[in-house]
Design an enzyme around this catalytic site. Structure first.
Site, short mmCIF file in Angstrom:
data_model
loop_
_atom_site.label_atom_id
_atom_site.label_comp_id
_atom_site.label_asym_id
_atom_site.label_seq_id
_atom_site.Cartn_x
_atom_site.Cartn_y
_atom_site.Cartn_z
N GLY A 103 0.77 -1.23 0.00
CA GLY A 103 0.00 0.00 0.00
C GLY A 103 0.80 1.27 0.00
CB THR A 104 4.33 2.09 0.66
OG1 THR A 104 4.91 0.95 -0.01
CG2 THR A 104 4.21 1.77 2.15
N GLY A 105 2.78 2.36 -2.39
CA GLY A 105 2.80 2.98 -3.70
C GLY A 105 3.90 2.52 -4.62
CE LYS A 106 5.96 -2.92 -2.87
NZ LYS A 106 4.94 -2.59 -1.84
CB THR A 107 2.11 -1.10 -8.35
OG1 THR A 107 2.52 -2.34 -7.76
CG2 THR A 107 1.60 -1.35 -9.75
CG HIS B 154 -11.43 -2.74 28.97
ND1 HIS B 154 -10.86 -3.93 29.34
CD2 HIS B 154 -10.78 -2.36 27.83
CE1 HIS B 154 -9.91 -4.25 28.48
NE2 HIS B 154 -9.85 -3.31 27.54
CD GLU B 155 -12.22 0.36 25.28
OE1 GLU B 155 -11.16 0.98 25.03
OE2 GLU B 155 -12.39 -0.82 24.94
#
Length: 687
Positions: free
Chosen positions: A239-243, A457-458
């Site tokens: 997903g970092t944009g190689k293609t 909890h949160e």
């Protein structure tokens, strides 16, 4: 000079290709004619055989005797013969004693057809006779129907079958053109992507721009003796944009661009992949200078390790790729780009200089990179005046380009779904949470006790983060269930970019993660399964601290494991003795227990604030980190903003999930009397 040579080479190649196509068409036409003649002969032979088996010839005198004896019911006068239909029930017996029933047609040669007495003779004996009219067929039409039309249909069927087989397996039956490369060829800007469409990867773009400039202006580099790089390897997380970068190269290069996936070389037959590699580089050499892009090169570039058995087809393909990258002349201008997110599995011979001279890391974008990426993806999006992309970039720390593109698209879809004509700040924030945590589970029914446990909890997570110096600030707290499996979550987002984690940072994060379970124990004296994800993440951090980061007092700077799949899951395997492994596990247990004790003491010391924030969360179901800080500091939480969006009280953020029914005991879901307010749609990693 080179251009003329390339043009002549292309012209000769096209002439040879046209000649081969013409010869193939002639051969196909010849086979079609031969098969048509054979089929017509077989059809005529079959028709004659059927006629012979269903008819019997008698003499003309026998025919006259049958008429006189009253055994003939009808006579059909056809061209050259008389077809005789006996009366019902009559069985003809020839001179040899063979009998012929109703299923066999008797006929005789039409000897007396021109004797006018024949018609009187038949009429006198009460025999019906007729001569049907059969229109003549033009010999040209008969020839076309018998030979031309079948030939055309056969050629068309052959061509269709060959095209179908070529698409599926590279030729008839997988043979023929099975060894040809199936790379897509792009010219100029046909990919529709340029460097203007790529943001957040300035270093990678700079390296690729230099390669493109080398292709366009080789003289200024060769003047000082510089050589054209043979290849560049793009490495990074999914997903970092190689293609996307590779497609941008195709748009900017202005030279032929061959694009193929690594799996496109691999076939069932050994040697096919190597043949496709040869064909690819031969085609590239004809149109050089050019660029070859191999996506997911790890499909064929895995290390040639025979410890667990080899793969002959993949290894032959890799060997051929290595030979081709060594063999082509760098002055021709052939550059190989490749992309992978598993560089650790690639063969060392493939990574050495002279094959892939550059290794370009396409990393997750920083704050400035995320802002630039958001600006690119929102160029065609109609934005409202309240949109502040700087705050969105700050809120999306750790996201890759694909995440940001998906977030912007989800925001646009949400705006349309809610009947707006522009995307506002709230759409972007809610869509960010949708991408990382899913949408709300609108049909969930939980009991009042479970709701209280989830809230405490949160709030335990959030309060522990707020009371520790090195913790990431809390952005949002919700107890609304979401589709990613979380019954609630606490969203932490950093205020600034950090690339290093100190030991205290890690311990703070572990205490924050364990504080949810601590709140359950402190308030309800119980333990629930809701802390499963928190415990997994805390254990991973503690194990990294001991085994990888050299921060343990007991093991010092000894590395107990090695990283596996750095750009994928980031896990690692232990490579130490079993006794050391067991001792490391005991160290991790002690570390987790110490952090647990510290977290529960922190909450016990701030029990009053824990109760106040939990009560406010139970009332609102979703609150922001600013609202929580306002409670801690004694201010009015209703006046706070959430990354540029005002509080729920101003009706700009959707009301929390009031349609989720909280009961003290399970009951059937009632039919809603009217549509409830729509819930917020997005979130983050469950705590």
């Amino acid at each position: 000079m080179n251009d003329n040579q390339n043009k002549n080479s292309n012209k000769n190649s096209n002439q040879n290709k046209n000649k081969k196509n013409f010869n193939g068409l002639l051969m196909l036409l010849g086979w079609a004619v031969v098969l048509t003649v054979v089929f017509n002969y077989l059809a005529a032979y079959s028709q004659q055989a059927d006629t012979a088996s269903s008819t019997h010839e008698i003499s003309y005198s026998e025919f006259l005797e049958l008429v006189e004896e009253g055994h003939v019911a009808e006579v059909l006068l056809t061209d050259g013969m008389l077809e005789i239909t006996p009366v019902e029930g009559y069985v003809y017996t020839d001179k040899d004693g063979r009998t012929y029933g109703d299923d066999v047609t008797l006929f005789t040669m039409q000897i007396g057809v021109y004797d006018m007495d024949l018609s009187d003779f038949l009429t006198a004996h009460g025999v019906e006779f007729r001569n049907p009219y059969v229109p003549e067929i033009s010999p040209v039409l008969e020839f076309m129907l018998s030979y031309i039309l079948p030939t055309v249909l056969m050629v068309g069927a052959f061509v269709l079958l060959m095209n179908l087989m070529t698409k599926r397996s590279g030729g008839i039956g997988g043979i023929g053109s099975v060894g040809k490369s199936n790379a897509k060829v792009y010219m100029e800007k046909t990919t529709g992507v340029t460097f203007a469409d790529v943001a957040g990867q300035d270093e990678a773009k700079e390296s690729l721009e230099e390669i493109i400039d080398f292709l366009h202006n080789p003289g200024k580099y060769t003047a000082i003796g510089a050589k054209l790089p043979r290849g560049a390897l793009l490495v990074g997380s999914p997903g970092t944009g190689k293609t996307l970068l590779a497609k941008a190269v195709a748009g900017e290069a202005g030279v032929p661009f061959f694009s193929i996936s690594g799996s496109g070389f691999v076939e069932m037959f050994v040697g096919v992949g190597a043949s496709r590699v040869r064909d690819l580089f031969q085609e590239a050499a004809k149109v050089a200078p050019c660029i070859i892009f191999i996506d997911e090169i790890d499909a064929i570039g895995k290390t040639r390790d025979t410890r667990f058995g080899g793969n002959d087809e993949r290894e032959q393909t890799l060997n051929q790729l290595l030979a081709e990258m060594d063999g082509f002349d760098p002055s021709k201008g052939i550059i190989v780009l490749a992309a992978t997110n598993r560089p650790e599995v690639l063969d060392k011979a493939l990574l050495r200089p002279g094959r892939f001279d550059r290794r370009i890391t396409v990393d997750r974008p920083n704050l400035a990179g995320r802002l630039a990426t958001l600006q690119v993806h929102t160029r065609k999006i109609r934005l409202a005046e309240d949109v502040d992309l700087n705050k969105i970039a700050q809120a999306t720390a750790g996201c890759v380009g694909a995440d940001l593109a998906n977030m912007v698209n989800e925001a646009a879809l949400r705006a349309v779904r809610l009947g707006r004509h522009a995307v506002n700040q709230e759409d972007l924030l809610v869509s960010f949470e949708v991408v990382i945590a899913g949408t709300e589970k609108k049909g969930t029914v939980i009991t009042e006790q479970e709701k209280r446990i989830i809230a405490y909890h949160e709030v335990g997570h959030a309060l522990a983060a707020a009371k520790q110096k090195n913790a990431q600030p809390v952005t949002k707290i919700t107890i609304v269930p979401h589709t990613e499996g979380a019954l609630g979550y606490t969203l932490h987002l950093p205020e600034e970019e950090k690339f290093l984690m100190s030991k205290e940072d890690i311990l703070t994060e572990i205490r924050t993660l364990l504080a949810g379970r601590c709140a359950e124990e402190l308030v309800f004296d119980t333990k629930t399964s809701g802390a499963a994800n928190d415990i997994e993440r805390a254990t991973e951090l503690a194990r990294n601290l001991v085994a990888r980061f050299g921060m343990s007092d007991k093991f010092g700077m000894m590395a107990l494991g090695s990283v596996q799949s750095q750009y994928l899951d980031g896990g690692y395997s232990m490579n130490c003795a079993q006794e050391t492994f067991a001792a490391a596990d005991r160290e991790v247990v002690e570390l987790l227990q110490r952090c647990h004790d510290e977290a529960i003491e922190l909450l016990r010391a701030n029990r009053e604030m824990l109760e106040a924030i939990a009560a406010y969360l139970l009332k609102k179901e979703t609150i922001t980190g600013q609202e929580m800080m306002a409670i801690l500091e004694g201010r009015d939480p209703e006046q706070e903003e959430y990354y540029g969006v005002k509080s729920v009280q101003d009706n700009t953020i959707e009301a929390p999930a009031k349609h989720i029914h909280m009961t003290s005991e399970p009951i059937a879901m009632p039919a809603p009397a009217e549509e409830a307010p729509k819930a917020e749609e997005g979130p983050a990693d469950p705590q």
